[in-house]
Motif scaffolding. Structure first.
Motif, PDB file in Angstrom:
ATOM      1  N   ARG A   1       1.016  -1.178  -0.144  1.00  0.00           N
ATOM      2  CA  ARG A   1      -0.030   0.057  -0.125  1.00  0.00           C
ATOM      3  C   ARG A   1       0.973   1.178   0.025  1.00  0.00           C
ATOM      4  O   ARG A   1       1.696   1.307   0.763  1.00  0.00           O
ATOM      5  CB  ARG A   1      -0.740  -0.010   1.197  1.00  0.00           C
ATOM      6  N   LEU A   2       0.748   2.261  -0.775  1.00  0.00           N
ATOM      7  CA  LEU A   2       1.224   3.513  -0.898  1.00  0.00           C
ATOM      8  C   LEU A   2       0.566   4.577  -0.364  1.00  0.00           C
ATOM      9  O   LEU A   2      -0.626   4.666  -0.694  1.00  0.00           O
ATOM     10  CB  LEU A   2       1.809   3.868  -2.493  1.00  0.00           C
ATOM     11  N   ARG A   3       1.282   5.441   0.483  1.00  0.00           N
ATOM     12  CA  ARG A   3       0.271   6.361   0.951  1.00  0.00           C
ATOM     13  C   ARG A   3       1.272   7.954   0.746  1.00  0.00           C
ATOM     14  O   ARG A   3       2.597   7.761   0.859  1.00  0.00           O
ATOM     15  CB  ARG A   3       0.256   6.399   2.441  1.00  0.00           C
ATOM     16  N   GLY A   4       0.591   8.947   0.562  1.00  0.00           N
ATOM     17  CA  GLY A   4       1.336  10.305   0.071  1.00  0.00           C
ATOM     18  C   GLY A   4       1.480  10.621  -1.266  1.00  0.00           C
ATOM     19  O   GLY A   4       2.300  11.485  -1.653  1.00  0.00           O
ATOM     20  N   LEU A   5       0.904   9.833  -2.088  1.00  0.00           N
ATOM     21  CA  LEU A   5       1.107  10.045  -3.680  1.00  0.00           C
ATOM     22  C   LEU A   5       0.351  11.486  -3.934  1.00  0.00           C
ATOM     23  O   LEU A   5      -0.395  12.016  -3.665  1.00  0.00           O
ATOM     24  CB  LEU A   5       0.522   9.004  -4.566  1.00  0.00           C
ATOM     25  N   PRO A   6       1.289  12.193  -4.934  1.00  0.00           N
ATOM     26  CA  PRO A   6       0.755  13.376  -5.795  1.00  0.00           C
ATOM     27  C   PRO A   6      -0.842  13.033  -6.297  1.00  0.00           C
ATOM     28  O   PRO A   6      -0.722  11.918  -6.785  1.00  0.00           O
ATOM     29  CB  PRO A   6       1.701  13.857  -6.388  1.00  0.00           C
TER      30      PRO A   6
ATOM     31  N   GLU B   1      -3.420   7.540  -2.075  1.00  0.00           N
ATOM     32  CA  GLU B   1      -3.135   6.278  -1.711  1.00  0.00           C
ATOM     33  C   GLU B   1      -3.167   5.189  -2.980  1.00  0.00           C
ATOM     34  O   GLU B   1      -4.169   5.649  -3.884  1.00  0.00           O
ATOM     35  CB  GLU B   1      -4.101   5.630  -0.923  1.00  0.00           C
ATOM     36  N   ALA B   2      -2.551   4.047  -3.052  1.00  0.00           N
ATOM     37  CA  ALA B   2      -2.448   3.136  -4.168  1.00  0.00           C
ATOM     38  C   ALA B   2      -2.039   1.986  -3.636  1.00  0.00           C
ATOM     39  O   ALA B   2      -1.716   1.693  -2.498  1.00  0.00           O
ATOM     40  CB  ALA B   2      -1.785   3.670  -5.242  1.00  0.00           C
ATOM     41  N   PHE B   3      -2.389   1.049  -4.401  1.00  0.00           N
ATOM     42  CA  PHE B   3      -1.985  -0.414  -3.897  1.00  0.00           C
ATOM     43  C   PHE B   3      -1.221  -0.952  -5.337  1.00  0.00           C
ATOM     44  O   PHE B   3      -1.610  -0.771  -6.456  1.00  0.00           O
ATOM     45  CB  PHE B   3      -3.217  -1.613  -3.648  1.00  0.00           C
ATOM     46  N   VAL B   4      -0.043  -1.719  -5.150  1.00  0.00           N
ATOM     47  CA  VAL B   4       0.709  -2.386  -5.992  1.00  0.00           C
ATOM     48  C   VAL B   4       0.877  -3.779  -5.746  1.00  0.00           C
ATOM     49  O   VAL B   4       1.149  -4.193  -4.677  1.00  0.00           O
ATOM     50  CB  VAL B   4       1.981  -1.838  -6.194  1.00  0.00           C
ATOM     51  N   GLU B   5       0.412  -4.439  -6.932  1.00  0.00           N
ATOM     52  CA  GLU B   5       0.407  -6.228  -6.831  1.00  0.00           C
ATOM     53  C   GLU B   5       1.673  -6.706  -7.463  1.00  0.00           C
ATOM     54  O   GLU B   5       2.089  -6.290  -8.632  1.00  0.00           O
ATOM     55  CB  GLU B   5      -0.637  -6.811  -7.241  1.00  0.00           C
TER      56      GLU B   5
ATOM     57  N   GLU C   1      -7.303  -6.243   1.935  1.00  0.00           N
ATOM     58  CA  GLU C   1      -7.273  -4.593   2.390  1.00  0.00           C
ATOM     59  C   GLU C   1      -7.592  -3.832   1.185  1.00  0.00           C
ATOM     60  O   GLU C   1      -8.177  -2.886   1.276  1.00  0.00           O
ATOM     61  CB  GLU C   1      -5.752  -4.272   2.965  1.00  0.00           C
ATOM     62  N   LEU C   2      -6.954  -4.289  -0.166  1.00  0.00           N
ATOM     63  CA  LEU C   2      -7.172  -3.471  -1.231  1.00  0.00           C
ATOM     64  C   LEU C   2      -8.819  -3.623  -1.241  1.00  0.00           C
ATOM     65  O   LEU C   2      -9.316  -2.369  -1.895  1.00  0.00           O
ATOM     66  CB  LEU C   2      -6.504  -4.320  -2.370  1.00  0.00           C
TER      67      LEU C   2
ATOM     68  N   ALA D   1     -10.628  -1.232   1.111  1.00  0.00           N
ATOM     69  CA  ALA D   1     -10.197   0.315   0.641  1.00  0.00           C
ATOM     70  C   ALA D   1     -11.196   0.545  -0.594  1.00  0.00           C
ATOM     71  O   ALA D   1     -11.514   1.608  -0.400  1.00  0.00           O
ATOM     72  CB  ALA D   1      -8.676   0.507   0.580  1.00  0.00           C
ATOM     73  N   ALA D   2     -11.066  -0.262  -1.494  1.00  0.00           N
ATOM     74  CA  ALA D   2     -11.959   0.286  -2.854  1.00  0.00           C
ATOM     75  C   ALA D   2     -13.215   0.272  -2.688  1.00  0.00           C
ATOM     76  O   ALA D   2     -13.839   1.282  -3.352  1.00  0.00           O
ATOM     77  CB  ALA D   2     -11.493  -1.059  -3.892  1.00  0.00           C
ATOM     78  N   SER D   3     -13.901  -0.622  -1.764  1.00  0.00           N
ATOM     79  CA  SER D   3     -15.195  -0.319  -1.442  1.00  0.00           C
ATOM     80  C   SER D   3     -15.403   0.901  -0.747  1.00  0.00           C
ATOM     81  O   SER D   3     -16.715   1.351  -0.937  1.00  0.00           O
ATOM     82  CB  SER D   3     -15.692  -1.505  -0.605  1.00  0.00           C
TER      83      SER D   3
END
Length: 261
Positions: A175-180, A216-220, A252-253, A256-258
């Motif tokens: 999970r990524l947090r703080g993205l522009p 925020e984003a998720f990367v698989e 968790e993804l 968060a998406a829901s």
């Protein structure tokens, strides 16, 4: 329409690919205006004939100290937000101030109408700002991040924070947090270049109910080993924002998406 007047025309320093392109090319670089945006906020075609348009940025003061990108986006609901830059002071403490880059110069006038309106229990002051002040704040944030990331910072606090992440189980998802807000899938894939093969289908950028990015984003990743190795990028910068990484999971993804629907 490209607002090339946003660029400084003098080969300004590179401050991260995305933010620099915000300055050089304007909002059209990021695609079409999101659905649901009021037509009265859009840039009129006849404005600023024969002169470069002003850089569309405002400064906020008096923000709650737990304020997030999403809170600012909600505060300016209906406007096209290109970037939000929170300003920190010594020790990486949030100052309660931020810069907000908008989609069009005309939107600055609408943003100023929010002056002294409340966010939570605090009223927020909104001021017209300049490209130069925004540049200066970006440079200050990069400098501040480097100083708190130096060996002189609190070792005990840093070790506790890092050990918590290191002990977490890896499933191949981060999970990524703080993205522009301007960051796209290609930027995230470039950020993780060298940590296994990633495709656009491996990157999930979270949006709110209006379809706007939340930061925020998720990367698989292909494997848990790849995601664990990619944690080396924790607190490194994308543009001028430093990105926090957390081991995560498909569950968790999904949750968060829901929430964003």
């Amino acid at each position: 329409m490209f607002y090339r007047g946003y660029g400084d025309g003098s080969g300004s320093r590179e401050m991260g690919a995305k933010r620099q392109r915000v300055v050089d090319q304007g909002p059209s670089f990021f695609g079409a205006t999101p659905a649901g945006t009021s037509f009265m906020y859009n840039q009129p075609t006849y404005a600023y004939v024969g002169q470069p348009p002003p850089f569309p940025v405002v400064r906020l003061r008096g923000l709650p100290f737990d304020c997030t990108d999403s809170d600012v986006a909600e505060f300016f609901r209906g406007l096209d937000i290109i970037d939000i830059l929170f300003v920190h002071k010594g020790g990486n403490k949030f100052s309660g101030e931020a810069f907000c880059v908008l989609g069009y110069p005309l939107q600055v006038d609408f943003a100023l109408q929010k002056n002294r309106q409340n966010m939570g229990r605090r009223y927020v002051e909104v001021f017209r700002s300049t490209r130069q002040d925004y540049y200066k704040a970006i440079a200050g944030e990069v400098s501040e991040y480097r100083s708190v990331s130096s060996p002189r910072r609190s070792y005990a606090r840093a070790r506790s924070y890092d050990e918590g992440k290191e002990s977490a189980e890896h499933t191949g998802m981060l999970r990524l947090r703080g993205l522009p807000f301007s960051a796209g899938k290609d930027d995230i894939m470039e950020f993780f270049k060298g940590y296994g093969a990633l495709s656009e289908g491996s990157v999930y950028i979270l949006t709110n109910s209006e379809g706007r990015p939340t930061g925020e984003a998720f990367v698989e990743f292909e494997s848990a080993e790849d995601s664990k190795a990619a944690m080396e990028k924790d607190r490194m910068t994308l543009g001028s924002r430093y990105i926090e990484l957390f081991p995560s999971s498909a569950e968790e993804l999904k949750e968060a998406a829901s929430r964003g629907r």
